[in-house]
Design a protein around this motif. Structure first.
Motif, mmCIF file in Angstrom:
data_model
loop_
_atom_site.group_PDB
_atom_site.id
_atom_site.type_symbol
_atom_site.label_atom_id
_atom_site.label_comp_id
_atom_site.label_asym_id
_atom_site.label_seq_id
_atom_site.Cartn_x
_atom_site.Cartn_y
_atom_site.Cartn_z
ATOM 1 N N ARG A 13 -8.955 -9.610 -0.250
ATOM 2 C CA ARG A 13 -10.055 -9.030 -0.682
ATOM 3 C C ARG A 13 -9.955 -7.483 -0.649
ATOM 4 N N GLN A 14 -9.365 -6.987 0.459
ATOM 5 C CA GLN A 14 -8.979 -5.613 0.460
ATOM 6 C C GLN A 14 -8.006 -5.156 -0.167
ATOM 7 N N ILE A 16 -7.267 -6.294 -3.258
ATOM 8 C CA ILE A 16 -7.987 -6.091 -4.519
ATOM 9 C C ILE A 16 -8.647 -4.798 -4.597
ATOM 10 N N LEU A 17 -9.531 -4.438 -3.626
ATOM 11 C CA LEU A 17 -10.300 -3.272 -3.684
ATOM 12 C C LEU A 17 -9.611 -2.210 -3.724
ATOM 13 N N ASP A 18 -8.382 -2.209 -3.136
ATOM 14 C CA ASP A 18 -7.377 -1.152 -2.888
ATOM 15 C C ASP A 18 -6.833 -0.792 -4.459
ATOM 16 N N THR A 19 -6.526 -1.846 -4.989
ATOM 17 C CA THR A 19 -6.144 -1.695 -6.371
ATOM 18 C C THR A 19 -6.961 -1.212 -7.373
ATOM 19 N N ILE A 20 -8.269 -1.650 -7.166
ATOM 20 C CA ILE A 20 -9.506 -1.117 -8.172
ATOM 21 C C ILE A 20 -9.448 0.457 -7.989
ATOM 22 N N LYS A 21 -9.257 0.966 -6.796
ATOM 23 C CA LYS A 21 -9.592 2.101 -6.387
ATOM 24 C C LYS A 21 -8.380 3.044 -6.403
ATOM 25 N N LYS A 30 -3.424 -1.751 -13.322
ATOM 26 C CA LYS A 30 -4.439 -2.253 -12.344
ATOM 27 C C LYS A 30 -4.633 -3.878 -12.877
#
Length: 513
Positions: A13-14, A16-21, A30
């Motif tokens: 999950r982290q 995925i969030l790092d990729t989004i940001k 992305k």
């Protein structure tokens, strides 16, 4: 099927969030990275239980690497379509008739490229471009052909967003091949990668065209056509980095042994040969078997994809690639454990240990059978893998570590000649050359001709002042790495791999010849 722990779920999950940001990733990058995260949430393989110990562990203990293929394979890693068939017959799925002229042919190829999957989502082989183009230029002047080729190659570079995309030319000289190389020398693009297959049919004039192009754009590399034909037959291609595969097929998967880390597990050379290496080889082979079985029996790829339905690929022309890295570090560490002072690439005894290790790996591969690798007799093909940007103290394949290259080029070539014979699906060595070689390209021609006579498989050169440089088996622009290092977006995914290799693997410190 392996269960995912809550710790793994939170970690993903982290990620995925790092990729989004991520401010340095483009939208398309992305999307690609997020798809990989999703794939890794599934654990569908009936894999060996030892994979947690050997792959899902700390970096310094990892002995097997799946090169980012994910936990749920849904397409082969490398696909090498039958492009001549496509141009002859067109495609019902793509609603394309056979092209009638150069412009239609180039347009049709670009459309097909967009629909050829791989592990990177981009095509790793875009054809024998000289042979594909030659029939369409007979009645056109050089200026018209060059303009069309420059537009085509620019489209490839701007839409196929990593440099594992590969084209072939040669060995016979063609007008199309000459014009392609002249266009590439003008454009100085990183994509596509390019190999010139060299044989006795390759004239010195044609080879010099390739050398002039390589000194401007780090391509083509030069492949030993006789070696590849002897092992794979006439209908072979070179794809991705430098991978010898069958046209109309490809490779299901590629995993690699980290020989340097396997050596860490061993008490001495005997323990390495008798216990540690056989154990890890067996686990990796069974892991690859599980990946192949899922692709063939469960993914539905070959039943549903139009490439298979229209005969542009045939499952029976697929194999798999059994890779390795870190032979040099493996030998050096084993020597240290034995109290020996020799170094790989500088000592006959150390090099001989490298040969013994390769003979053992080769014998294991010849004894392991996979029923879906009919194209290569039921066996995998050995592959000297080019390395990752995340590797530490691990040289690609069987290469001598950067910074330890022998002073004399002939000594370097003698070491290389011991190992290239083991790798039908690819190995290669890279030589930056001083800018003064522009005044004497015959120097490089003599190296290529001499190396091929020594049964060296694949050589790459680039000028020390070139913007386009060869990282390991792929190309990147220095200027693009500088942009990424400043935190700016860059178009191609492989720029990030190149920057990581520049920072961690010393690829900018190779000895200049």
């Amino acid at each position: 099927m392996r269960e995912i722990s809550m710790a793994e779920v939170e970690s993903r999950r982290q990620a995925i969030l790092d990729t989004i940001k991520d401010p340095t990733a483009t939208h398309e990058q992305k999307v690609t990275y997020l798809a990989r995260h999703a794939e890794n949430f599934l654990k569908v393989l009936d894999e060996p239980k030892e994979m947690d110990e050997l792959m899902r562990c700390s970096d310094d203990a990892r002995c097997i690497c799946n090169l980012g293929e994910g936990e749920a394979p849904y397409r082969p890693r490398y696909i090498t379509p039958d492009y001549p068939k496509f141009l002859r017959e067109g495609s019902a799925f793509l609603q394309l008739d056979p092209p009638k002229d150069l412009f239609e042919a180039l347009n049709s190829l670009m459309i097909l490229y967009h629909n050829v999957p791989s592990i990177t989502n981009y095509p790793v082989f875009i054809g024998d471009l000289d042979l594909l183009i030659e029939p369409y230029i007979q009645d056109l002047d050089d200026e018209t052909v060059m303009k069309a080729l420059r537009l085509f190659l620019t489209s490839v570079d701007r839409t196929i967003l990593d440099s594992f995309c590969h084209a072939n030319i040669g060995p016979k000289p063609t007008r199309a091949g000459v014009l392609l190389m002249r266009a590439e020398a003008q454009l100085e693009n990183a994509v596509p990668n390019l190999s010139m297959r060299v044989s006795d049919e390759t004239t010195d004039e044609y080879l010099l065209e390739g050398i002039h192009c390589a000194l401007k754009s780090a391509k083509p590399s030069f492949a030993n056509d006789a070696m590849f034909r002897a092992e794979l037959g006439d209908d072979y291609c070179i794809a991705s980095c430098y991978n010898g595969l069958l046209k109309g097929g490809g490779s299901y998967t590629l995993s690699r042994l980290l020989l340097n880390n396997i050596a860490k597990r061993a008490k001495d050379i005997r323990d390495f040969k008798e216990n540690q290496l056989p154990f890890v080889m067996d686990v990796m082979a069974r892991y690859m078997d599980a990946r192949i079985k899922f692709i063939v029996e469960e993914s539905g790829f070959f039943e549903s994809n139009f490439l298979a339905k229209e005969g542009l690929i045939d499952r029976k022309r697929f194999t798999a690639m059994y890779g390795l890295v870190g032979l040099a570090e493996c030998v050096n560490l084993l020597f240290e454990k034995e109290g020996k002072t020799g170094r790989f690439g500088h000592c006959d005894e150390a090099d001989q240990l490298g040969v013994e290790i390769m003979n053992q790996i080769d014998a294991f591969n010849a004894s392991h059978y996979n029923p879906y690798c009919e194209a290569t007799g039921g066996h995998f093909l050995l592959h000297a893998q080019v390395g990752l940007d995340s590797d530490r103290n691990t040289s690609p394949g069987t290469r001598i570590p950067i910074g330890e290259e022998p002073d004399e080029l002939i000594d370097h070539l003698k070491n290389i000649s011991l190992f290239h014979k083991y790798f039908p699906s690819g190995t290669g060595d890279i030589f930056p050359v001083d800018i003064t070689v522009h005044r004497n390209p015959q120097f490089v021609l003599d190296i290529v001709r001499g190396a091929l006579k020594m049964n060296i498989r694949y050589l790459s050169f680039y000028s020390s002042d070139s913007d386009v440089i060869r990282i390991t088996g792929y190309l990147v622009k220095r200027s693009e790495m500088e942009k990424l290092n400043r935190g700016e977006n860059v178009l191609q995914n492989t720029t990030g791999l190149g920057l990581g290799s520049a920072k961690h693997c010393k690829i900018l410190d190779r000895r200049v010849r």
